[in-house]
Design a protein around this motif. Structure first.
Motif, PDB file in Angstrom:
ATOM      1  N   PRO A 137       0.551  -0.895  -0.318  1.00 56.12           N
ATOM      2  CA  PRO A 137       0.072  -0.355  -0.274  1.00 56.12           C
ATOM      3  C   PRO A 137       0.807   1.277  -0.328  1.00 56.12           C
ATOM      4  CG  PRO A 137       0.570  -1.388   2.576  1.00 56.12           C
ATOM      5  CD  PRO A 137       0.532  -1.996   1.020  1.00 56.12           C
ATOM      6  N   LEU A 138       2.212   0.830   1.099  1.00 56.88           N
ATOM      7  CA  LEU A 138       2.555   2.594   0.317  1.00 56.88           C
ATOM      8  C   LEU A 138       3.263   2.561  -0.855  1.00 56.88           C
ATOM      9  CD1 LEU A 138       5.785   2.217   3.584  1.00 56.88           C
ATOM     10  CD2 LEU A 138       3.353   3.811   3.110  1.00 56.88           C
ATOM     11  N   PHE A 139       3.676   1.786  -2.004  1.00 54.71           N
ATOM     12  CA  PHE A 139       3.920   1.634  -2.606  1.00 54.71           C
ATOM     13  C   PHE A 139       2.956   2.067  -3.476  1.00 54.71           C
ATOM     14  CE2 PHE A 139       4.650   0.826  -7.121  1.00 54.71           C
ATOM     15  CZ  PHE A 139       5.916   0.641  -7.525  1.00 54.71           C
ATOM     16  N   LEU A 140       1.938   1.719  -3.155  1.00 54.35           N
ATOM     17  CA  LEU A 140       1.115   2.559  -4.168  1.00 54.35           C
ATOM     18  C   LEU A 140       0.180   4.165  -4.438  1.00 54.35           C
ATOM     19  CD1 LEU A 140      -1.851  -1.193  -4.041  1.00 54.35           C
ATOM     20  CD2 LEU A 140      -0.023  -0.170  -6.446  1.00 54.35           C
ATOM     21  N   LEU A 145       0.138   8.780  -5.816  1.00 60.13           N
ATOM     22  CA  LEU A 145       0.653  10.655  -5.291  1.00 60.13           C
ATOM     23  C   LEU A 145       1.471  11.369  -7.176  1.00 60.13           C
ATOM     24  CD1 LEU A 145       0.888  13.137  -4.079  1.00 60.13           C
ATOM     25  CD2 LEU A 145       3.188  12.112  -3.078  1.00 60.13           C
ATOM     26  N   ALA A 146       2.233  10.062  -7.554  1.00 56.36           N
ATOM     27  CA  ALA A 146       3.294  11.073  -8.580  1.00 56.36           C
ATOM     28  C   ALA A 146       1.853  11.037  -9.447  1.00 56.36           C
ATOM     29  CB  ALA A 146       3.878   9.345  -8.826  1.00 56.36           C
ATOM     30  N   PHE A 147       1.051  10.333 -10.062  1.00 56.43           N
ATOM     31  CA  PHE A 147       0.427  10.269 -11.017  1.00 56.43           C
ATOM     32  C   PHE A 147      -0.762  11.664 -10.868  1.00 56.43           C
ATOM     33  CE2 PHE A 147      -3.372   9.099 -13.676  1.00 56.43           C
ATOM     34  CZ  PHE A 147      -2.591   8.638 -14.994  1.00 56.43           C
ATOM     35  N   THR A 148      -0.962  12.404  -9.960  1.00 49.19           N
ATOM     36  CA  THR A 148      -1.957  12.996  -9.664  1.00 49.19           C
ATOM     37  C   THR A 148      -1.342  14.324  -9.614  1.00 49.19           C
ATOM     38  OG1 THR A 148      -1.056  13.548  -7.083  1.00 49.19           O
ATOM     39  CG2 THR A 148      -2.928  11.764  -7.446  1.00 49.19           C
ATOM     40  N   LEU A 183       7.674   4.818 -11.177  1.00 51.06           N
ATOM     41  CA  LEU A 183       8.862   3.950 -10.110  1.00 51.06           C
ATOM     42  C   LEU A 183       9.535   4.886  -8.142  1.00 51.06           C
ATOM     43  CD1 LEU A 183       9.385   1.032  -9.554  1.00 51.06           C
ATOM     44  CD2 LEU A 183      11.573   1.359 -11.528  1.00 51.06           C
ATOM     45  N   ILE A 184       9.854   5.367  -9.398  1.00 49.93           N
ATOM     46  CA  ILE A 184      10.978   6.545  -8.405  1.00 49.93           C
ATOM     47  C   ILE A 184       9.946   6.817  -7.051  1.00 49.93           C
ATOM     48  CG2 ILE A 184      11.513   8.850  -8.034  1.00 49.93           C
ATOM     49  CD1 ILE A 184      13.004   8.865 -10.365  1.00 49.93           C
ATOM     50  N   PHE A 185       8.305   6.988  -7.159  1.00 46.51           N
ATOM     51  CA  PHE A 185       7.879   8.212  -6.486  1.00 46.51           C
ATOM     52  C   PHE A 185       7.318   6.676  -5.408  1.00 46.51           C
ATOM     53  CE2 PHE A 185       7.303  12.116  -7.598  1.00 46.51           C
ATOM     54  CZ  PHE A 185       6.436  12.631  -6.968  1.00 46.51           C
ATOM     55  N   GLY A 186       7.116   5.602  -5.921  1.00 46.88           N
ATOM     56  CA  GLY A 186       6.546   4.896  -4.960  1.00 46.88           C
ATOM     57  C   GLY A 186       7.804   4.317  -4.194  1.00 46.88           C
ATOM     58  N   ILE A 187       8.887   3.648  -4.568  1.00 49.26           N
ATOM     59  CA  ILE A 187      10.243   3.098  -3.748  1.00 49.26           C
ATOM     60  C   ILE A 187      10.210   4.246  -3.184  1.00 49.26           C
ATOM     61  CG2 ILE A 187      12.892   3.118  -4.063  1.00 49.26           C
ATOM     62  CD1 ILE A 187      11.754   1.936  -7.020  1.00 49.26           C
ATOM     63  N   SER A 188      10.390   5.524  -3.201  1.00 50.14           N
ATOM     64  CA  SER A 188      10.410   6.383  -2.325  1.00 50.14           C
ATOM     65  C   SER A 188       9.878   6.199  -1.061  1.00 50.14           C
ATOM     66  CB  SER A 188       9.718   7.882  -2.150  1.00 50.14           C
ATOM     67  OG  SER A 188      10.769   8.008  -3.888  1.00 50.14           O
ATOM     68  N   PHE A 189       8.357   5.830  -0.641  1.00 56.61           N
ATOM     69  CA  PHE A 189       7.620   6.426   0.054  1.00 56.61           C
ATOM     70  C   PHE A 189       7.695   4.524   1.013  1.00 56.61           C
ATOM     71  CE2 PHE A 189       3.904   8.744  -0.175  1.00 56.61           C
ATOM     72  CZ  PHE A 189       3.882   9.541  -0.571  1.00 56.61           C
ATOM     73  N   GLU A 190       9.066   3.341   0.279  1.00 54.74           N
ATOM     74  CA  GLU A 190       9.318   2.138   0.755  1.00 54.74           C
ATOM     75  C   GLU A 190      10.528   2.562   1.938  1.00 54.74           C
ATOM     76  OE1 GLU A 190       7.678  -0.576   0.085  1.00 54.74           O
ATOM     77  OE2 GLU A 190       6.468   0.443  -1.531  1.00 54.74           O
ATOM     78  N   MET A 236       7.107  19.640  -6.151  1.00 57.74           N
ATOM     79  CA  MET A 236       7.956  19.423  -4.400  1.00 57.74           C
ATOM     80  C   MET A 236       7.606  19.170  -3.236  1.00 57.74           C
ATOM     81  SD  MET A 236      11.806  21.606  -5.511  1.00 57.74           S
ATOM     82  CE  MET A 236      10.810  23.210  -5.375  1.00 57.74           C
ATOM     83  N   VAL A 237       6.874  19.920  -2.875  1.00 63.04           N
ATOM     84  CA  VAL A 237       5.905  19.967  -1.700  1.00 63.04           C
ATOM     85  C   VAL A 237       5.463  18.386  -1.720  1.00 63.04           C
ATOM     86  CG1 VAL A 237       4.449  21.687  -0.218  1.00 63.04           C
ATOM     87  CG2 VAL A 237       6.042  22.443  -1.034  1.00 63.04           C
ATOM     88  N   ALA A 238       4.027  18.515  -2.953  1.00 65.94           N
ATOM     89  CA  ALA A 238       3.220  17.349  -2.994  1.00 65.94           C
ATOM     90  C   ALA A 238       4.671  15.816  -2.790  1.00 65.94           C
ATOM     91  CB  ALA A 238       3.302  17.120  -3.913  1.00 65.94           C
ATOM     92  N   LEU A 239       6.268  15.553  -3.161  1.00 64.07           N
ATOM     93  CA  LEU A 239       6.676  14.144  -2.979  1.00 64.07           C
ATOM     94  C   LEU A 239       7.160  14.392  -1.467  1.00 64.07           C
ATOM     95  CD1 LEU A 239       7.745  11.769  -2.820  1.00 64.07           C
ATOM     96  CD2 LEU A 239       9.476  13.775  -4.181  1.00 64.07           C
ATOM     97  N   PHE A 240       7.381  16.703  -0.527  1.00 66.06           N
ATOM     98  CA  PHE A 240       8.233  16.417   0.306  1.00 66.06           C
ATOM     99  C   PHE A 240       7.399  15.989   1.061  1.00 66.06           C
ATOM    100  CE2 PHE A 240       9.370  19.263   4.188  1.00 66.06           C
ATOM    101  CZ  PHE A 240      10.803  19.276   4.159  1.00 66.06           C
ATOM    102  N   VAL A 241       6.014  16.711   1.478  1.00 60.70           N
ATOM    103  CA  VAL A 241       5.330  17.076   3.261  1.00 60.70           C
ATOM    104  C   VAL A 241       4.872  15.059   3.247  1.00 60.70           C
ATOM    105  CG1 VAL A 241       3.116  17.960   3.670  1.00 60.70           C
ATOM    106  CG2 VAL A 241       4.509  19.354   2.584  1.00 60.70           C
ATOM    107  N   PRO A 242       4.561  14.319   2.613  1.00 63.80           N
ATOM    108  CA  PRO A 242       4.446  13.158   2.778  1.00 63.80           C
ATOM    109  C   PRO A 242       5.155  12.245   3.542  1.00 63.80           C
ATOM    110  CG  PRO A 242       3.928  13.621   0.196  1.00 63.80           C
ATOM    111  CD  PRO A 242       3.647  14.309   1.018  1.00 63.80           C
ATOM    112  N   MET A 243       6.771  12.475   2.663  1.00 60.78           N
ATOM    113  CA  MET A 243       7.859  12.095   3.070  1.00 60.78           C
ATOM    114  C   MET A 243       7.823  11.982   4.392  1.00 60.78           C
ATOM    115  SD  MET A 243      10.334  10.709  -0.171  1.00 60.78           S
ATOM    116  CE  MET A 243      10.888  10.300   0.882  1.00 60.78           C
TER     117      MET A 243
END
Length: 277
Positions: A137-140, A145-148, A183-190, A236-243
Motif C-alpha cells: 500500500p505504501l508503494f501504491l 501521488l506521482a500520477f496526480t 517507480l521513483i515515487f513508489g520506492i520513495s514511500f518505501e 516538490m512539496v507534494a513529495l516532500f510533505v508526505p515523505m
C-alpha cells in the motif's frame, strides 16, 4: 550460514532421505521456477495486448486532456508521434509486457518466494510478510501521488514552448518517463518501512533518527527537488510533505520499539545482578 547453505540444509529433508541437496538440484529448481515465471508473464502479456487501449488512455490522460494551447502539439486529436514504421507496434508490445508483469505480479512473486522461503528463519519470514503487507500500500500510495501531479508537471514543462513551435512528443519516451516517475515515487514511500526494518534488526535506533531530523529535512528537500519533473514548488512539496510525515511516524515507532526492548533487556539483566550478589 549463507543463504544458499540454509536453502540446501532446509530442503535436504525432501531430497534422497535427508541427504544434502546438491547445488545442481538447486539450479534445476531455480530453472523450473524461472520457466514458470516466463510462461506466466507471457500469458499476462497476451492479456496486456488486448488491454492496450484502456491502459494507454489512462496513462496519457494527464497530457491529452490539457488544452491545445497548453500542450501545443500538432492538432487537437494528436498527442504523440512515432518516428518510424515499426514504432507503433514496438510501443504496443512494450506496454503489453509492462501490463503483463503488473497483472501477474502475485503469481511470479509467489514463485520467487517459494524458492527463497526455505532459507529464511521464522522471524525473517514474519518480517517478509510484514514488509509485503505494509510495503504494497505504501508503494501504491506513492504511485498514486506521482500520477496526480503529472498534469501540473506537464503544464509547467510545456509552458516553455514558444508560440511559434510545436511539441512532437514520442509515445515511447512519454510512457517510459511516466513509468520511471511512478517507480521513483513508489520506492520513495518505501523508505520509512526500511527504516523500521533496520530498527527491528538492531542496526538503527529511534534516538538517532530524532537527532538527525535537521539533516533529514535538508536531504528530503534536495531529493524532492531532484526527482520531481516540474521544478515548481507545488510538485516538490507534494513529495516532500508526505515523505517527511512518514519519516516522523517511522521514527516514533522506532523509539517505541527501543523503549520496549530496553525494558526487556533490563528485566533480563536484573536476575543476573541478584545472582552475582
Amino acid at each position: 550460514m549463507s543463504l544458499l547453505g540454509r536453502m540446501r540444509q532446509r530442503r535436504s529433508a525432501r531430497f534422497a532421505g535427508g541427504a544434502a541437496m546438491p547445488l545442481l538440484a538447486h539450479l534445476a529448481e531455480l530453472r523450473q521456477r524461472l520457466v514458470r515465471i516466463a510462461l506466466i508473464v507471457a500469458v499476462g502479456t497476451v492479456a496486456g495486448y488486448y488491454l492496450f487501449h484502456p491502459v494507454f488512455d489512462f496513462l496519457t490522460e494527464p497530457l491529452c486532456d490539457l488544452p491545445l494551447e497548453v500542450r501545443k502539439t500538432l492538432g487537437s486529436e494528436t498527442c504523440f508521434v512515432f518516428h518510424d514504421i515499426t514504432g507503433a507496434f514496438a510501443f504496443r508490445l512494450k506496454l503489453a509486457v509492462i501490463i503483463g508483469v503488473v497483472l501477474t505480479a502475485p503469481l511470479w512473486l509467489y514463485h520467487l518466494w517459494a524458492f527463497l522461503a526455505p532459507a529464511l528463519h521464522s522471524r525473517e519470514r514474519r518480517w517478509a510478510y510484514g514488509f509485503v503487507a505494509v510495503g504494497t500500500p505504501l508503494f501504491l500510495l506513492g504511485a498514486a501521488l506521482a500520477f496526480t501531479i503529472l498534469r501540473r508537471a506537464f503544464e509547467f514543462l510545456l509552458g516553455f514552448t514558444p508560440d511559434s513551435a510545436s511539441n512532437l512528443i514520442d509515445a515511447n519516451t512519454y510512457v517510459t518517463w511516466v513509468a520511471m516517475l511512478i517507480l521513483i515515487f513508489g520506492i520513495s514511500f518505501e523508505a520509512p518501512l526500511i527504516i523500521i526494518l533496520l530498527n527491528q534488526a538492531g542496526v538503527l535506533r529511534g534516538s538517532t533518527l530524532t537527532r538527525s531530523r535537521r539533516m533529514v529535512l535538508v536531504g528530503l528537500a534536495v531529493y524532492s527537488a531532484l526527482v520531481t519533473p516540474g521544478q515548481d514548488a507545488s510538485t516538490m512539496v507534494a513529495l516532500f510533505v508526505p515523505m517527511y510525515v512518514l519519516y516522523e511516524l517511522s521514527a516514533a515507532l522506532c523509539r517505541l520499539h527501543d523503549r520496549r526492548e530496553d525494558r526487556r533487556a533490563a528485566a533480563l539483566a536484573q536476575p543476573e545482578k541478584l545472582d552475582q550478589t
